[in-house]
Design an enzyme around this catalytic site. Structure first.
Site, mmCIF file in Angstrom:
data_model
loop_
_atom_site.group_PDB
_atom_site.id
_atom_site.type_symbol
_atom_site.label_atom_id
_atom_site.label_comp_id
_atom_site.label_asym_id
_atom_site.label_seq_id
_atom_site.Cartn_x
_atom_site.Cartn_y
_atom_site.Cartn_z
ATOM 1 N N LYS A 52 0.835 -1.207 0.000
ATOM 2 C CA LYS A 52 0.000 0.000 0.000
ATOM 3 C C LYS A 52 0.871 1.259 0.000
ATOM 4 C CE LYS A 52 -3.732 -2.541 2.132
ATOM 5 N NZ LYS A 52 -4.512 -2.937 3.296
ATOM 6 N N GLN A 96 -4.755 -1.627 9.550
ATOM 7 C CA GLN A 96 -4.612 -2.945 8.936
ATOM 8 C C GLN A 96 -5.195 -4.037 9.840
ATOM 9 O OE1 GLN A 96 -3.356 -3.557 5.753
ATOM 10 N NE2 GLN A 96 -4.036 -5.657 6.117
ATOM 11 N N ASP A 119 -11.003 2.338 3.536
ATOM 12 C CA ASP A 119 -11.223 0.886 3.432
ATOM 13 C C ASP A 119 -12.707 0.581 3.221
ATOM 14 O OD1 ASP A 119 -9.020 -0.717 3.381
ATOM 15 O OD2 ASP A 119 -8.794 -0.872 5.555
#
Ligand code: NAP
Length: 293
Positions: A52, A96, A119
């Site tokens: 990422k 995460q 997200d």
């Protein structure tokens, strides 16, 4: 049979975004900024976050990595989330997953400001997505829609069968594929572990999406001739042929199924490469205040 090349599509999208970032800066705008919070040292999470951060660099975004040891308290983490919510330089951020057991993932997700939830896991974004309002759509479903768009695959009026009903893949995809507009307007059937005659249901699919995590589950006799097959599954299988000692296998028995299809995604190189690119797309949308203003 045409291969849907997620790797190449992902490269094209990243190049387009890099151009857009250059233009934003030329016009005196701010460089988009994505932050990632990583707890512990899980190998999978480390490599996802690395990917990422690398993608940010590739498109010209600023990125920040905030690391915590595995014994971080829930309160410490929540207070970092609140701080990132307030930081005007940060357009979007992710925490995460998975998190250690002593931390409630749901609490963390719900503490993220939906306007920065790139997200797309916050219930506000999921709810807005479900009723067709602008929202951050989570990475995997968005990546799949993007592939359908880029390959100009017609979805209207088609029967889309989705195998798997998880909150991160099957469920949101089923909503998106049935929504008004493109890609959408499909008639959707969702299958799961309690679905009887799953083979028969799959055979009726014009578009078959497999997201279960069962290698080679979709066999040749489960696919209608000319169907479009999207394989989301990624299971690590031991292999003596690779340096890492494993290779990825999808939910579709690719070699036997592919000749019957009109389009198919390979594993690896299909849906997978699109997921990080979807996060980049969402970060750009956050920076441009496209979803919420
Ligand atoms: P998950 O949360 O484990 O959900 C699996 C779903 O498949 C469940 O709904 C389950 O049914 C259903 N299922 C499992 N075995 C089945 C069977 N034999 N017949 C019918 N349905 C069955 O998995 P997930 O997170 O959605 O991930 C699915 C796969 O996609 C995994 O291989 C994962 O690694 C992969 N994935 C890939 C990406 C990517 O970027 N390419 C992203 C996310 C996930 P029940 O609900 O009834 O248990």
């Amino acid at each position: 049979m045409k291969l849907i090349d997620g790797k190449e599509t992902s490269k094209v999208i990243r190049r387009e975004i890099a151009e857009e970032v250059k233009q934003i800066l030329k016009d005196g705008g701010k460089r988009p900024h994505l932050a990632a919070v990583l707890v512990g040292h899980d190998g999978g999470s480390e490599s996802y976050v690395k990917g990422k951060m690398r993608a940010c660099e590739e498109v010209g975004f600023k990125s920040s990595l905030i690391r915590y040891e595995v014994n971080v308290t829930e309160e410490e983490l929540l207070s970092k989330v609140r701080e990132l919510n307030e930081d005007p330089d940060i357009d979007g951020f992710i925490v995460q997953l998975p998190l250690p057991k002593h931390i409630s993932e749901q609490k963390v997700i719900e503490t993220i400001d939906p306007r920065k939830d790139v997200d797309g896991f916050h219930p506000q974004n999921v709810g807005r997505m479900a009723i067709g309002l602008p929202s951050f759509v989570s990475a995997t479903p968005q990546g799949i829609l993007e592939l359908l768009k880029r390959y100009e695959i017609e979805t209207e009026g088609r029967h889309c069968v989705i195998v798997g009903r998880s909150n991160i893949v099957g469920r949101p995809l089923s909503i998106l594929m049935s929504q008004k507009g493109y890609p959408g307007n499909a008639t959707v059937t969702v299958c799961h572990s309690r679905t009887p005659n799953i083979e028969e249901v799959c055979r009726q699919a014009d578009i078959l999406i497999a997201a279960i995590g069962s290698p080679g589950f979709v066999k040749e006799d489960m696919v209608k001739k000319g169907a479009i097959v999207i394989d989301v599954g990624t299971t690590r299988m031991p292999s003596t042929k690779t340096k890492s000692g494993w290779k990825l296998r999808g939910d579709v028995d690719f070699d036997n199924v592919a000749p019957k299809t009109s389009y198919i995604t390979p594993v690896p190189g299909g849906v997978g490469p699109m997921t990080i690119t979807s996060l980049i797309i969402n970060t750009l949308k956050a920076a441009k205040k496209e979803i919420y203003n």
